[in-house]
Design a protein around this motif. Structure first.
Motif, PDB file in Angstrom:
ATOM      1  N   GLU A  70     -40.589 -87.307 103.058  1.00 17.57           N
ATOM      2  CA  GLU A  70     -41.611 -88.325 102.837  1.00 17.57           C
ATOM      3  C   GLU A  70     -42.945 -87.731 103.272  1.00 17.57           C
ATOM      4  N   VAL A  71     -43.934 -87.831 102.399  1.00 14.73           N
ATOM      5  CA  VAL A  71     -45.294 -87.394 102.704  1.00 14.73           C
ATOM      6  C   VAL A  71     -46.154 -88.646 102.675  1.00 14.73           C
ATOM      7  N   MET A  72     -46.925 -88.851 103.759  1.00 18.96           N
ATOM      8  CA  MET A  72     -47.756 -90.044 103.841  1.00 18.96           C
ATOM      9  C   MET A  72     -49.224 -89.654 103.959  1.00 18.96           C
ATOM     10  N   LEU A  73     -50.015 -90.263 103.107  1.00 19.24           N
ATOM     11  CA  LEU A  73     -51.459 -90.098 103.110  1.00 19.24           C
ATOM     12  C   LEU A  73     -52.026 -91.389 103.687  1.00 19.24           C
ATOM     13  N   LYS A  74     -52.646 -91.278 104.874  1.00 16.80           N
ATOM     14  CA  LYS A  74     -53.222 -92.447 105.530  1.00 16.80           C
ATOM     15  C   LYS A  74     -54.733 -92.374 105.382  1.00 16.80           C
ATOM     16  N   ILE A  75     -55.306 -93.440 104.833  1.00 18.01           N
ATOM     17  CA  ILE A  75     -56.743 -93.501 104.605  1.00 18.01           C
ATOM     18  C   ILE A  75     -57.280 -94.736 105.322  1.00 18.01           C
ATOM     19  N   ASP A  76     -58.228 -94.524 106.224  1.00 16.83           N
ATOM     20  CA  ASP A  76     -58.888 -95.612 106.929  1.00 16.83           C
ATOM     21  C   ASP A  76     -60.354 -95.622 106.521  1.00 16.83           C
ATOM     22  N   VAL A  77     -60.838 -96.780 106.086  1.00 15.55           N
ATOM     23  CA  VAL A  77     -62.228 -96.929 105.653  1.00 15.55           C
ATOM     24  C   VAL A  77     -62.841 -98.086 106.423  1.00 15.55           C
ATOM     25  N   ARG A  78     -64.048 -97.835 106.910  1.00 11.55           N
ATOM     26  CA  ARG A  78     -64.799 -98.887 107.601  1.00 11.55           C
ATOM     27  C   ARG A  78     -66.219 -98.878 107.042  1.00 11.55           C
ATOM     28  N   ALA A  79     -66.667-100.047 106.586  1.00 12.77           N
ATOM     29  CA  ALA A  79     -68.027-100.202 106.074  1.00 12.77           C
ATOM     30  C   ALA A  79     -68.797-101.087 107.042  1.00 12.77           C
ATOM     31  N   PHE A  87     -66.447-104.521 105.712  1.00 15.00           N
ATOM     32  CA  PHE A  87     -65.021-104.556 105.416  1.00 15.00           C
ATOM     33  C   PHE A  87     -64.348-103.357 106.063  1.00 15.00           C
ATOM     34  N   GLN A  88     -63.042-103.486 106.222  1.00 20.03           N
ATOM     35  CA  GLN A  88     -62.228-102.405 106.774  1.00 20.03           C
ATOM     36  C   GLN A  88     -60.915-102.377 106.008  1.00 20.03           C
ATOM     37  N   VAL A  89     -60.507-101.172 105.598  1.00 20.48           N
ATOM     38  CA  VAL A  89     -59.266-101.002 104.843  1.00 20.48           C
ATOM     39  C   VAL A  89     -58.434 -99.921 105.517  1.00 20.48           C
ATOM     40  N   GLU A  90     -57.156-100.193 105.664  1.00 20.69           N
ATOM     41  CA  GLU A  90     -56.200 -99.192 106.144  1.00 20.69           C
ATOM     42  C   GLU A  90     -55.091 -99.110 105.106  1.00 20.69           C
ATOM     43  N   LEU A  91     -54.906 -97.913 104.577  1.00 20.26           N
ATOM     44  CA  LEU A  91     -53.883 -97.695 103.556  1.00 20.26           C
ATOM     45  C   LEU A  91     -52.985 -96.543 103.981  1.00 20.26           C
ATOM     46  N   ALA A  92     -51.698 -96.791 103.961  1.00 24.15           N
ATOM     47  CA  ALA A  92     -50.703 -95.736 104.131  1.00 24.15           C
ATOM     48  C   ALA A  92     -49.952 -95.656 102.801  1.00 24.15           C
ATOM     49  N   TYR A  93     -50.200 -94.583 102.054  1.00 25.34           N
ATOM     50  CA  TYR A  93     -49.597 -94.390 100.748  1.00 25.34           C
ATOM     51  C   TYR A  93     -48.653 -93.204 100.855  1.00 25.34           C
ATOM     52  N   ALA A  94     -47.419 -93.385 100.442  1.00 24.89           N
ATOM     53  CA  ALA A  94     -46.412 -92.351 100.659  1.00 24.89           C
ATOM     54  C   ALA A  94     -45.693 -91.996  99.363  1.00 24.89           C
ATOM     55  N   GLY A  95     -45.059 -90.847  99.412  1.00 21.50           N
ATOM     56  CA  GLY A  95     -44.229 -90.392  98.317  1.00 21.50           C
ATOM     57  C   GLY A  95     -43.002 -89.689  98.853  1.00 21.50           C
ATOM     58  N   LEU A  96     -41.920 -89.836  98.126  1.00 23.98           N
ATOM     59  CA  LEU A  96     -40.700 -89.090  98.444  1.00 23.98           C
ATOM     60  C   LEU A  96     -40.626 -87.910  97.495  1.00 23.98           C
ATOM     61  N   PHE A  97     -40.425 -86.738  98.069  1.00 25.37           N
ATOM     62  CA  PHE A  97     -40.359 -85.507  97.287  1.00 25.37           C
ATOM     63  C   PHE A  97     -39.012 -84.841  97.514  1.00 25.37           C
ATOM     64  N   GLY A  98     -38.385 -84.459  96.421  1.00 29.50           N
ATOM     65  CA  GLY A  98     -37.154 -83.681  96.486  1.00 29.50           C
ATOM     66  C   GLY A  98     -37.517 -82.207  96.434  1.00 29.50           C
TER      67      GLY A  98
END
Length: 170
Positions: A70-79, A87-98
């Motif tokens: 599992e690879v996770m890309l975590k992006i935190d944005v604060r305006a 606004f504030q956004v927290e995103l953890a977007y992941a992918g499973l790779f074989g």
């Protein structure tokens, strides 16, 4: 007949029943966590001027099973605008790779550079949609060269090791 038997001299990599060619593929991708905060609504929509936007990235990986990571890309944005949060956004977007038959020295570069490069456009869209759905113009992040970031981080680690004093010396 002798010519026919000797004519087929190509080597089949699977002739011995083993698949030893390196293989990598995405199994799935998903939003693991998403948080959008708009703490000053509705007043924020009357504010004048452009907010200051701070974007932070973090990339992580972990083994999820045999030959699956599992690879996770975590992006935190604060305006911020006028010392208040727009606004504030927290995103953890992941992918499973074989990953099969990947040499050990190529595993980290794939997990920390190539896999995030594959995931980023999808995470970027989720983030832009969340910001737009919060009542703001979509936040379109610029493309990121994850390979260069990985190499820079690797160089920084090597420099830190080279500059570290050997144990026991002052």
């Amino acid at each position: 007949m002798a010519d026919e038997a000797g004519a087929n001299t190509t080597i089949d990599p699977l002739a011995n029943g083993e698949d030893t060619a390196p293989q990598a593929g995405m199994i799935s991708q998903y939003v693991k966590d998403l948080s959008f905060e708009n703490p000053n609504a509705p007043a924020v929509y009357q504010w004048q001027g452009q907010p200051r936007i701070d974007v932070q990235f973090n990339i992580g990986s972990q083994q999820a099973g045999e030959d699956v990571y599992e690879v996770m890309l975590k992006i935190d944005v604060r305006a911020d605008s006028a010392d208040k949060v727009a606004f504030q956004v927290e995103l953890a977007y992941a992918g499973l790779f074989g990953l099969r038959n990947i040499p050990e020295d190529q595993l980290q570069p794939f997990l920390l550079a190539e896999a995030p490069r594959i995931l980023f456009p999808f995470a970027r869209r989720v983030l832009a949609d969340a910001v737009r759905d919060g009542g703001f113009p979509p936040l379109l992040l610029e493309p990121i060269d994850f390979g260069a970031l990985y190499m820079s981080q690797l160089q920084g680690q090597q420099d830190a090791l080279a500059n570290a004093e050997p144990e026991g010396q002052a």
